[in-house]
Design an enzyme around this catalytic site. Structure first.
Site, PDB file in Angstrom:
ATOM      1  N   TYR A 108       0.838  -1.203   0.000  1.00 12.07           N
ATOM      2  CA  TYR A 108       0.000   0.000   0.000  1.00 12.07           C
ATOM      3  C   TYR A 108       0.875   1.255   0.000  1.00 12.07           C
ATOM      4  CZ  TYR A 108       0.617  -0.945   5.031  1.00 12.07           C
ATOM      5  OH  TYR A 108       1.121  -1.246   6.260  1.00 12.07           O
TER       6      TYR A 108
ATOM      7  N   HIS B 291       6.306  -0.110   0.963  1.00 12.76           N
ATOM      8  CA  HIS B 291       5.736   0.850   0.018  1.00 12.76           C
ATOM      9  C   HIS B 291       6.525   0.906  -1.295  1.00 12.76           C
ATOM     10  CE1 HIS B 291       3.628   1.835   3.595  1.00 12.76           C
ATOM     11  NE2 HIS B 291       4.709   2.274   4.188  1.00 12.76           N
TER      12      HIS B 291
END
Ligand code: C5P
Length: 328
Positions: free
Chosen positions: A256, A304
């Protein structure tokens, strides 16, 4: 003679129309000068999407931006928009799986009995010029002297535990918004907006509890159970907004988006002009901080997609959609 009389009347009517328009739109003197230099008539005929002289983000006609930017995906959860599609709810559940078996609608109902549930920042329009500084936590801020420049924005958005005290000359001392999740929370003063990034249902239960009975003491680990902050200034980023950033902007790469990238996207949606500070890894590709030594354990960009996020930030800068201050 008669001809001149009509001309005088037409001139007076036009002049009154100009004065009324400028007064109604509250155009300040420097913008008035700008209008005069840039064909007054054209500006009066075509209403500007915002009042900034430079650009109005939401109205950008850049193709690359329009392919990604979804105006209708609102970044904040409210009483009006809290329903989640199955698709998004199922994805959200897997993000940071925890044992919460709570019912989503009941959690939301309880949340909005503690914090305000109204829609915010839906005020884009010709009289608004909102300038925002998004301040990431990169070590490239050290020695930058960006402080006064950062403080000169209407909104100054900071994230996680990043301190201001002792770093003012490089990072400024104004904070209008702070973004964090339970595990990166700090106490806030009464005038700062808090935007919670919920990566799981338990995060929403945590903020509700942290502002009331303090019953949630652990999420992924021990967290602040009673948070000092102004309840009326607390907001929650919409899980559907996190999903949109991940799918539409980041094409599902890695788990994410990072906190910083989510804050930047938030700013693109609620501001007219965005300046970006404190983004960028060190020479080893790691996300170092301006306020601490690099931890012994080598930390690149975690879960990330740091590389892709950086490319997008550079693209936004190249297309003149943000002002990127790259630091030192
Ligand atoms: O490390 P932390 O998540 O607290 O930093 C906030 C955000 O700042 C990150 O999510 C990332 O987007 C950005 N950052 C960066 N370069 C660094 C450190 C942080 O781009 N060196």
């Amino acid at each position: 003679m008669r001809y001149w009389k009509y001309m005088k009347i037409i001139f007076l009517v036009l002049l009154s129309a100009i004065i009324v328009t400028l007064t109604v739109q509250k155009v300040p003197y420097d913008q008035f000068k700008y209008l005069m230099n840039n064909s007054l008539v054209e500006h009066l005929l075509h209403e500007e999407p915002c009042a900034c002289g430079k650009h109005c983000l939401a109205a950008s006609d850049d193709n690359w931006f329009s392919e990604r930017f979804r105006d209708h995906v609102h970044p904040l959860l409210s009483l009006n928009n809290s329903v989640l599609s199955d698709n998004i709810f199922n994805w959200w559940k897997t993000l940071q799986s925890t044992k919460s078996k709570a019912n989503y609608s009941q959690v939301i109902q309880k949340l909005f009995s503690v914090i305000p549930g109204e829609d915010r920042y839906r005020d884009v329009g010709p009289s608004r010029c909102r300038t925002c500084a998004v301040v990431g936590n990169s070590g490239n801020l050290v020695g930058s002297f960006y402080g006064p420049l950062i403080d000169n924005h209407d909104f100054v958005m900071r994230m996680n535990k990043a301190p201001v005290e002792g770093y003012e000359k490089d990072v400024g001392n104004k904070t209008t918004h702070r973004f964090f999740y339970p595990e990166s929370a700090i106490h806030l003063d009464n005038n700062t907006h808090l935007v919670v990034l919920p990566f799981k249902l338990l995060d929403i239960q945590w903020i509700t509890s942290a502002l009331s009975d303090g019953s949630v003491k652990r999420t992924r680990f021990k967290v602040i159970d009673k948070l000092q902050t102004n309840k009326d200034m607390v907001m929650i980023m919409h899980p559907a907004f996190i999903y949109y950033v991940r799918t539409t902007w980041l094409h599902l790469r890695r788990s994410y988006p990072s906190t910083g990238f989510l804050v930047l996207m938030f700013a693109l949606h609620i501001c007219d002009e965005v300046s970006v500070f404190g983004f960028g890894a060190n020479t080893k590709g790691a996300w170092h901080h301006y306020f601490e030594e690099m931890p012994k354990k080598f930390r690149r960009t975690g879960k990330h997609p740091g590389g892709l996020e950086h490319q997008i930030i550079l693209e936004l800068q190249k297309r003149n959609l943000i002002d990127l201050y790259a630091g030192w």
